[in-house]
Write an enzyme that holds these catalytic residues in place. Structure first.
Site, mmCIF file in Angstrom:
data_model
loop_
_atom_site.group_PDB
_atom_site.id
_atom_site.type_symbol
_atom_site.label_atom_id
_atom_site.label_comp_id
_atom_site.label_asym_id
_atom_site.label_seq_id
_atom_site.Cartn_x
_atom_site.Cartn_y
_atom_site.Cartn_z
ATOM 1 C CB CYS A 173 10.823 -0.696 2.762
ATOM 2 S SG CYS A 173 11.393 -0.345 1.081
ATOM 3 C CG PHE B 8 -0.173 0.303 2.537
ATOM 4 C CD1 PHE B 8 0.126 1.594 2.939
ATOM 5 C CD2 PHE B 8 0.248 -0.736 3.355
ATOM 6 C CE1 PHE B 8 0.822 1.843 4.115
ATOM 7 C CE2 PHE B 8 0.938 -0.507 4.526
ATOM 8 C CZ PHE B 8 1.232 0.804 4.906
#
Length: 500
Positions: free
Chosen positions: A281, A149
């Site tokens: 990330c 997402f």
């Protein structure tokens, strides 16, 4: 309210499944629409469409594939404003963040516009008497991508343009939390001249994922997401004989040396720790100042900057920090903050308790800063995926390097210093996939490759760049010998040696 379906053969398709899930606006907590969830049978229909398109597309000359990519790139640039709004409305990130994400995806499309050059093989003449050897790269077949997402446009664009340019057909399973931008981009790809069945989108949950992992026609899977799910996908996919790359979780450290430009460090941390609400990330979630004096200066300089961050929905042009994606993420982040306090970390800046008029149901968390964090705390060991930065003080440079290397994740890291010797030693010793020197988020440009080490990556190949080309192709090597008719006395004229 809109219902998002699937995209197959260059058109929307509802599928046979009647299962749906809500799309939530993270700024308000209200339902903004719904998305269809594919069944295993729906996935099979999509796979068969991709398989039907494969022979024709694989046989298409790379230069002609590149022509489609050039047109696709132009359409993405032309429609970036519309795409950014679609993305921000469902994800919550600011419009500048959304535009930046799409721009990084466009860079990969630009990279694969050079696919004829990227697919060039090698040739060796006379490896033995009258024997030549050469190699080519050929497409893998029907391949799929499962994407998260947090970058609903960029991460898919890191996958399917490379795969498709290499001659594969592609099935994308995006996050069901923010699927609209993917669907609009699929329409643009079709408008660019891509044949039917070459790029397809199937929306769904675990049932759709498992169907892709188990389908015998799907040859390879690309994944970006959490480590737990990535490990599952890698195990199940490779168990079914598929090629799998799974890019997973992270806990990225930024080492601050005593000689670093502190203003530059603070600017870097504000963007890398709190941009996109920390849902990256490659977010820097751990700052490691070397020495107490360095740590004190860092915390003192960071504190007012974090407190001044403008928290607001994407519709506010001054917003610097939007909401996190869901109530589940909101609750998880708050729980980690509570755990950090309970373990004795010092919460210098507390971003909780934000309530915005008209957006009281939104999932807003302001920037949080912990100091005096230790390596046994969950706020250090775990990926929080929110706007939470931990300061872990190191007494020496070697202790800081060991801290980076001892963590189970190995996605990205950075060092800020004026000392070239320290910088070179750091990037050489760091057991991390991507390293920055005075660069806080060392995401490679499109013609290099993105990927981590340790439990941040399962599989052998990183994503995009030449690693992406290698992942989406198989190497074939030919060895040839042609008997020399001249030496054997054979005749080569059309009349078999007779005069005309």
């Amino acid at each position: 309210m809109p219902t998002i379906t699937h995209f197959v053969n260059n058109a929307t398709w509802s599928g046979a499944s009647d299962r749906t899930t809500d799309i939530i606006n993270p700024s308000t907590g209200a339902v903004a629409g719904s998305v269809n969830l594919a069944s295993a049978n729906d996935v099979d229909v999509v796979v068969q469409a991709a398989a039907k398109a494969l022979p024709g597309w694989a046989a298409t000359p790379p230069a002609k594939r590149a022509t489609v990519m050039f047109e696709f790139r132009d359409l993405l640039k032309k429609n970036i404003e519309e795409l950014a709004v679609l993305l921000s409305a469902e994800h919550g990130k600011t419009i500048p963040d959304a535009k930046g994400e799409i721009a990084r995806g466009i860079e990969v499309v630009e990279f694969v516009c050079g696919i004829p050059q990227l697919l060039k093989g090698e040739y060796s003449e006379a490896v033995a008497s009258n024997v030549d050897s050469f190699s080519v790269r050929q497409p893998v077949g029907v391949v799929a991508g499962i994407t998260p997402f947090n970058f609903p446009a960029m991460v898919p664009l890191w996958m399917y343009p490379v795969a498709i340019a290499c001659g594969n057909t592609f099935i994308l399973k995006p996050s069901e939390k923010d699927p609209s931008v993917v669907m609009r981009i699929a329409e643009l790809f079709a408008e660019a001249g891509l044949p039917e069945g070459v790029f397809n989108v199937v929306n769904g949950d675990k049932e759709a994922v498992d169907a892709l992992l188990d389908h015998p026609t799907v040859e390879a899977i690309s994944f970006v997401g959490s480590t737990a799910i990535g490990e599952y996908i890698y195990g199940r996919g490779t168990g079914n004989g598929k090629r799998v790359q799974a890019l997973c979780g992270a806990k990225n450290h930024l080492v601050v040396m005593p000689d670093a430009d502190m203003e530059q460090v603070v600017d870097a941390l504000i963007g890398s720790a709190y941009g996109s609400a920390g849902e990256r990330c490659m977010a820097i979630s751990v700052a490691v100042p070397v020495g107490e004096e360095t740590a004190d200066r860092l915390v003192e300089a960071l504190t007012p900057r974090i407190r001044a961050l403008k928290v607001a929905p994407y519709t506010d042009p001054e917003s610097e920090l939007g909401p996190v994606i869901s109530k589940q993420s909101f609750d998880k982040i708050n729980d980690y903050i509570d755990q950090g306090i309970a373990k004795g970390a010092e919460l210098v800046v507390d971003g909780r308790g934000i309530s915005l008029q008209g957006y009281e149901g939104g999932y807003f968390i302001g920037g949080c800063l912990f100091d005096r964090v230790t390596t046994d705390m969950s706020i250090y060991t775990d990926e929080i995926f929110g706007p939470v930065l931990s300061v872990v003080r190191a007494e020496t440079y070697d202790e800081a390097v060991d801290m980076v290397n001892d963590h189970e994740y190995g996605n990205g890291t950075a060092i800020f210093t004026r000392d070239g010797d320290a910088a070179r030693d750091f990037w050489a010793r760091a057991r991390i996939g991507m390293v920055g020197v005075n660069v806080p988020i060392p995401v490679p440009v499109a013609y290099h490759s993105f990927g981590g080490w340790k439990r941040s990556l399962f599989g052998d190949h990183h994503i995009h760049g030449m690693e992406g080309v290698r992942f989406y192709t198989r190497l074939k090597t030919m060895t040839t010998r042609w008997p020399s008719g001249i030496r054997s006395g054979a005749e080569f004229n059309f009349t078999g040696g007779k005069d005309v």
